[in-house]
Motif scaffolding. Structure first.
Motif, short mmCIF file in Angstrom:
data_model
loop_
_atom_site.label_atom_id
_atom_site.label_comp_id
_atom_site.label_asym_id
_atom_site.label_seq_id
_atom_site.Cartn_x
_atom_site.Cartn_y
_atom_site.Cartn_z
N ARG A 93 2.16 2.86 8.13
CA ARG A 93 1.56 2.28 9.50
C ARG A 93 2.68 1.59 10.00
O ARG A 93 2.74 1.55 11.40
CB ARG A 93 0.36 1.42 8.86
CG ARG A 93 -0.18 0.53 10.06
CD ARG A 93 -0.85 1.38 11.02
NE ARG A 93 -1.64 0.83 12.03
CZ ARG A 93 -0.95 0.18 13.08
NH1 ARG A 93 0.38 0.36 13.31
NH2 ARG A 93 -1.92 -0.52 14.13
N VAL B 194 -1.49 4.60 18.11
CA VAL B 194 -1.94 4.47 16.56
C VAL B 194 -3.41 4.26 16.48
O VAL B 194 -3.56 3.24 17.27
CB VAL B 194 -1.05 3.79 15.91
CG1 VAL B 194 -1.65 3.53 14.25
CG2 VAL B 194 0.35 4.36 15.80
N GLN C 294 4.16 2.15 13.95
CA GLN C 294 4.27 0.76 14.87
C GLN C 294 5.84 0.74 15.54
O GLN C 294 6.20 0.68 16.74
CB GLN C 294 4.02 -0.30 14.08
CG GLN C 294 3.92 -1.55 15.17
CD GLN C 294 3.17 -2.83 14.70
OE1 GLN C 294 2.94 -2.80 13.48
NE2 GLN C 294 3.11 -3.85 15.42
N ARG D 269 -2.18 9.26 5.63
CA ARG D 269 -2.44 8.32 4.56
C ARG D 269 -1.15 8.43 3.76
O ARG D 269 -1.09 9.51 3.22
CB ARG D 269 -3.69 8.30 4.11
CG ARG D 269 -3.88 7.38 2.98
CD ARG D 269 -5.05 7.42 2.09
NE ARG D 269 -5.13 6.63 0.74
CZ ARG D 269 -5.46 5.41 1.07
NH1 ARG D 269 -6.05 4.95 2.23
NH2 ARG D 269 -5.58 4.48 -0.20
N ASP E 128 -6.14 3.16 14.32
CA ASP E 128 -6.63 2.56 12.77
C ASP E 128 -8.01 3.03 12.28
O ASP E 128 -8.99 2.87 12.96
CB ASP E 128 -6.44 1.14 12.66
CG ASP E 128 -5.24 0.82 12.41
OD1 ASP E 128 -4.27 1.36 11.74
OD2 ASP E 128 -4.86 -0.49 13.23
N GLN E 129 -8.05 4.00 11.13
CA GLN E 129 -9.53 4.39 10.74
C GLN E 129 -9.49 3.93 9.17
O GLN E 129 -9.06 4.43 8.21
CB GLN E 129 -9.44 5.91 10.69
CG GLN E 129 -10.53 6.45 10.17
CD GLN E 129 -12.02 6.03 10.36
OE1 GLN E 129 -12.48 4.98 10.02
NE2 GLN E 129 -12.46 6.48 11.55
N PRO E 130 -10.08 2.76 9.23
CA PRO E 130 -10.14 2.25 7.67
C PRO E 130 -11.22 2.79 6.78
O PRO E 130 -11.32 2.61 5.50
CB PRO E 130 -10.59 0.64 7.81
CG PRO E 130 -11.35 0.64 9.12
CD PRO E 130 -10.72 1.97 9.87
N ASP F 241 -4.28 6.38 11.37
CA ASP F 241 -3.79 6.06 10.15
C ASP F 241 -5.06 5.53 9.18
O ASP F 241 -6.00 4.68 9.68
CB ASP F 241 -2.70 4.91 10.17
CG ASP F 241 -2.28 4.41 8.95
OD1 ASP F 241 -1.37 5.28 8.35
OD2 ASP F 241 -2.93 3.44 8.29
N ASN F 242 -5.29 6.30 8.01
CA ASN F 242 -6.31 6.18 7.36
C ASN F 242 -6.07 5.27 5.99
O ASN F 242 -6.22 5.44 4.88
CB ASN F 242 -6.89 7.26 6.69
CG ASN F 242 -8.34 7.45 6.10
OD1 ASN F 242 -8.50 8.29 5.16
ND2 ASN F 242 -8.98 6.60 6.47
N GLY F 243 -5.66 3.82 6.46
CA GLY F 243 -5.53 2.99 5.45
C GLY F 243 -3.90 3.09 4.54
O GLY F 243 -4.04 2.86 3.38
N SER F 244 -2.95 3.59 5.45
CA SER F 244 -1.71 3.90 4.67
C SER F 244 -1.18 2.31 3.72
O SER F 244 -1.62 1.20 4.37
CB SER F 244 -0.69 4.06 5.38
OG SER F 244 -0.82 5.50 5.82
#
Length: 308
Positions: free
Chosen positions: A62, A76, A66, A29, A78-80, A54-57
């Protein structure tokens, strides 16, 4: 399900073919200052593929990941969620490496850690596909006054902790002027995802269905840790820790809680000053064996990252 883990390990051991496939997983993050360097360095060290959660960068991390997908075998995820379940998420990443990346072994990494094999070798030279859990020593890189100059890059750090300062359990080190970079830190692990039950803590230990017989230490790989690289990076980290403490039930060390309080009191910059060793500090800590000149990792970083 847990009872099946040892059989999962043996099935893979008996059926796998070819060279070791080594994966690296990262939970990130807002690591824009270091994430690209991390990926490039470890690809040069022989890591075959990467799974990055990626925890909400919000700082461009992010987007950087990519872009790197065009160069590397990089996935990648995504883990929001903002409840910060590090051990659970890193265990899930190891499972992803097993099922999707077909990995034999997994390095569960942090963006500020660089895994360097002994001179003239690469990481896989020190690993065996039959390993269950491989434990490695981790060393902090310390800040000197060079870190206060414009244009400083973390790879310019040249001193590492050799013999950490040890404290008894009843010593309140938070109230001293001693740099937290000089204290003892936990090791790291490389795990076989086949038979892995879970990663624990900050990926310092692993519970494996076959650990009782095929676990070992590896002396040929050292993990170099750059937890504090500049004041701006340190402040951003503590702001994120403040958010986690307010919004979630995230577990974190007492030192982070203390730093959040210092940030809220406007005293974080003074705290940062404790991490920076003066020339006299460097000479003293080297003389008593706490730190030592360590150019190997810096030279390797400069070579792989094309830094001047």
């Amino acid at each position: 399900m847990m009872l099946l883990k040892p059989f999962q390990y043996w099935k893979h051991r008996l059926t796998r073919k070819g060279p070791i496939r080594l994966a690296m997983t990262l939970l990130v993050r807002n690591e824009i200052d270091i994430i690209e360097d991390n990926i490039r360095f470890h690809a040069a060290q022989g890591v075959d593929c990467f799974a990055v959660m990626d925890n909400g960068s919000t700082d461009g991390t992010r987007e950087c990941l990519q872009r790197l997908q065009s160069e590397f075998d990089l996935h990648v995820i995504d883990q929001p969620d903002q409840n910060y379940q590090q051990a659970l998420w890193m265990t899930q990443l190891a499972e992803y490496a097993r099922t999707q990346l077909k990995a034999d072994l997994v390095i569960s990494n942090d963006a500020d850690e660089f895994w360097l094999a002994a001179e003239g070798t690469r990481l896989k030279d020190h690993l065996n596909a039959n390993d269950s859990v491989v434990t490695l020593k981790r060393r902090n890189m310390v800040l000197t006054e060079d870190a206060l100059q414009d244009g400083y890059h973390f790879s310019q750090a040249r001193y590492a902790v050799k013999n950490p300062i040890l404290y008894s359990s009843d010593t309140q080190i938070n109230d001293t002027a001693v740099s937290m970079l000089l204290v003892k830190i936990s090791p790291k692990t490389i795990v076989n995802p086949h038979g892995l039950i879970r990663l624990k803590g900050g990926n310092h230990w692993a519970k494996h269905g076959w650990r009782w017989i095929n676990a070992r230490d590896a002396a040929g790989i050292t993990v170099y840790h750059y937890p504090i690289r500049s004041y701006s990076q340190f402040e951003a980290n503590i702001i994120n820790r403040q958010r986690l403490l307010k919004e979630t039930n995230a577990r974190m060390g007492d030192h982070y809680r203390r730093w959040v309080k210092l940030y809220e009191a406007g005293a974080l910059k003074e705290e940062f000053g404790k991490f920076v060793l003066s020339q006299h500090d460097v000479e003293t800590t080297c003389r008593i064996g706490v730190t030592e000149l360590c150019t190997t990792i810096g030279n390797s970083l400069e070579l792989s990252l094309n830094k001047p």
